[in-house]
Design an enzyme around this catalytic site. Structure first.
Site, PDB file in Angstrom:
ATOM      1  N   ASP A 195      27.935  72.866  31.033  1.00 53.28           N
ATOM      2  CA  ASP A 195      28.110  71.909  29.939  1.00 53.28           C
ATOM      3  C   ASP A 195      26.859  71.059  29.697  1.00 53.28           C
ATOM      4  OD1 ASP A 195      28.737  70.714  32.431  1.00 53.28           O
ATOM      5  OD2 ASP A 195      29.966  69.161  31.504  1.00 53.28           O
ATOM      6  N   HIS A 196      25.814  71.294  30.488  1.00 57.26           N
ATOM      7  CA  HIS A 196      24.541  70.589  30.274  1.00 57.26           C
ATOM      8  C   HIS A 196      23.413  71.548  29.892  1.00 57.26           C
ATOM      9  CE1 HIS A 196      25.885  66.601  31.949  1.00 57.26           C
ATOM     10  NE2 HIS A 196      26.883  67.408  32.273  1.00 57.26           N
ATOM     11  N   HIS A 255      21.054  68.760  35.363  1.00 61.46           N
ATOM     12  CA  HIS A 255      21.558  69.685  36.378  1.00 61.46           C
ATOM     13  C   HIS A 255      22.045  70.962  35.706  1.00 61.46           C
ATOM     14  CE1 HIS A 255      25.236  67.731  35.046  1.00 61.46           C
ATOM     15  NE2 HIS A 255      26.007  68.453  35.847  1.00 61.46           N
ATOM     16  N   ASP A 290      25.367  63.964  35.454  1.00 63.23           N
ATOM     17  CA  ASP A 290      26.623  63.506  36.028  1.00 63.23           C
ATOM     18  C   ASP A 290      26.361  62.887  37.398  1.00 63.23           C
ATOM     19  OD1 ASP A 290      27.596  64.876  33.821  1.00 63.23           O
ATOM     20  OD2 ASP A 290      28.499  66.467  34.954  1.00 63.23           O
ATOM     21  N   HIS A 293      25.857  64.279  42.732  1.00 68.38           N
ATOM     22  CA  HIS A 293      26.849  65.145  42.084  1.00 68.38           C
ATOM     23  C   HIS A 293      27.084  66.349  42.998  1.00 68.38           C
ATOM     24  CE1 HIS A 293      29.311  66.347  38.793  1.00 68.38           C
ATOM     25  NE2 HIS A 293      28.537  67.305  38.337  1.00 68.38           N
ATOM     26  N   HIS A 333      30.253  61.270  28.714  1.00 68.56           N
ATOM     27  CA  HIS A 333      30.794  62.363  29.524  1.00 68.56           C
ATOM     28  C   HIS A 333      32.302  62.178  29.739  1.00 68.56           C
ATOM     29  CE1 HIS A 333      30.985  65.350  32.891  1.00 68.56           C
ATOM     30  NE2 HIS A 333      30.034  65.919  32.179  1.00 68.56           N
ATOM     31  N   HIS A 340      24.850  72.693  35.513  1.00 68.23           N
ATOM     32  CA  HIS A 340      26.217  73.020  35.138  1.00 68.23           C
ATOM     33  C   HIS A 340      26.206  73.398  33.657  1.00 68.23           C
ATOM     34  CE1 HIS A 340      28.529  70.896  38.653  1.00 68.23           C
ATOM     35  NE2 HIS A 340      28.224  72.150  38.913  1.00 68.23           N
TER      36      HIS A 340
END
Lengths: 303, 303
Positions: free
Chosen positions: A66-67, A62, A212, A142, A270, A64
């Site tokens: 942090d990915h 996805h 996530d 998510h 995570h 976001h």
């Protein structure tokens, strides 16, 4: 051929000195696959001696930060170091715009081809397949569109039982057919069954990545019987309300998914940086499912 | 108050385990300034114990990835950790689009205000000024628009010479005016000159950042008499042709700029990862200018 998963980053939200943000390197037979690419992933790969020029497929869960914040830097580095081979990038709709906007402004993109495969929301099914590996995707739950992935090793060829084959007396030119599982009839009318002169191939293995996501039982069907499952466990039970609010999971919920999907082993990840130790995550998960692992960044798991 | 520069990344093009890509943290009186922000800068800041929530101003030299790929991640982390204070981001035209495109897709931007100050090509002059610091910009010579920066400490107040002041017998209510440099006349007509009862303030210092750039003498005027100069030295003399082609500098060229601008000390940086050691950079630079430093990441310099 081996099937391994190297955890490059197992922290949530922000990179710390102890844990990078999400990224994993999967080696499955001849395929090298990167899953997610938080900031600093290329540095983690150097640290853990993962050869990033070999990566053929990048799977993004996805969009976001942090990915994905390490993705543009990784691809830029691949180019600067002379890569010419194409790469496949699979991810939710928007992944192409995310990268191309950055390349347009930073001016680096003029190297190897990128084959973008954007997934519409709620996509399920095969996203990549060749002789040695099959990659399936499925929707997670998510705050934004998020895809899980399952990597299935394909069966190899059967092994020849040389003694049994020699006893049949047929020409060696039939071996390829026999180890491919075909029965053969030679010129003299002798019938030789593949099963009688070959061994079964090594059982195939499978790995699933779920991060996530909130606790979401519809994924169970997609990850049934996996040998190794990575499921996010951002929180412990004490923060279960916060997990629900933010569409994340607790360690217990991750373990419940592992149990219900009949996974063989479970890696948690995570982790929120608020936790000084992860003992409680482990205890809570093991109250439901025994074979739980709390990874360190750099840890390698055999599927 | 101190005036220091912490080198967060001194490598060129790609981050390695030894050197991050370009970033520096400058602390000048009450101001905390970040210059450039290559991938992993926030992790370097954690490693070297730099408090990134205190940063008030970010200066970006140019929009190549090795100078900006960490910026979106850093600002996202600032937000996630609860920052509310505004930040000023100064950089070439495009810096706002670069960040906002990423925020639009990754969905993180809803936190503190960002005051973008985009600089048109060939901009020279003051980009920020307050009571304690003045920041000037000037154009460098690189493949794309690139801005150098000079940070000048402003003079503090004068110190009171208590003995001399007491001898004048005037009211202490004049002290503020006197240490601000004003002469005063009291109610009884006594004239007291500031210079007679105060000490000169500490001499002000200045720091200049020049990366990335070819050898470019027009910058000399802008960096004249700096106490500390950071000038890129991607290559040694042996690769001087490559330096010219790619609009980078050799160590000798950096030293020549330091000499001609009458800088007091020179830090070299933006080293190509091809060099195993940097002895030759140092020797070549010192053949022209004595006070040369080859920094390690994390090294702190007093201006």
């Amino acid at each position: 051929m081996s099937f391994t998963v190297t955890i490059l980053g197992s922290g949530a939200a922000v990179p710390t000195l102890k844990r990078g943000t999400t990224s994993q390197f999967v080696s499955c037979q001849q395929r090298s696959i990167l899953i997610d690419c938080g900031e600093g992933t290329q540095i983690q790969m150097r640290k853990f001696k993962v050869k990033f020029q070999g990566i053929q497929i990048i799977l993004i869960s996805h969009l976001h930060g942090d990915h994905v914040f390490g993705l543009c830097g990784l691809i830029s580095t691949m180019q600067l170091l002379g890569r010419k081979e194409a790469i496949i990038v699979v991810g939710p709709v928007g992944i192409k715009e995310f990268l191309m906007n950055q390349f347009k402004i930073t001016g680096y993109y003029n190297g190897f081809p990128i084959d973008f495969r954007e997934l519409e929301p709620e996509t399920s099914g095969i996203v990549f397949e060749d002789k040695c590996v099959e990659i399936q995707t499925f929707p997670l739950s998510h705050r934004i569109q998020t895809q899980g992935y399952r990597i299935n090793e394909k069966p190899g060829k059967r092994g020849l039982d040389k003694e049994a084959f020699d006893e049949t007396g047929i020409s060696t030119s039939y071996i390829q057919k026999l180890i491919s599982g075909e029965d053969v009839v030679d010129n003299e009318g002798n019938i030789v069954k593949s099963a009688d002169v070959t061994y079964s191939p090594k059982p195939t293995k499978s790995y699933a990545f779920c991060s996530d996501t909130a606790y979401h039982t519809p994924i169970i069907e997609s990850i049934k019987n996996v040998d190794l499952l990575y499921h996010e466990a951002t929180f412990t039970d004490h923060e279960s309300e916060r997990a629900t609010e933010t569409f994340h999971s607790t360690a217990k919920q991750a373990a419940t998914i592992a149990l219900k999907s009949n996974a063989k082993r479970l890696i948690l990840g995570h982790f929120s940086a608020r936790y000084k130790t992860l003992e409680i995550h482990k205890e809570e998960a093991q109250s439901i499912f025994e074979r739980v692992f709390i990874p360190e960044d750099g840890e390698l798991f055999y599927v």
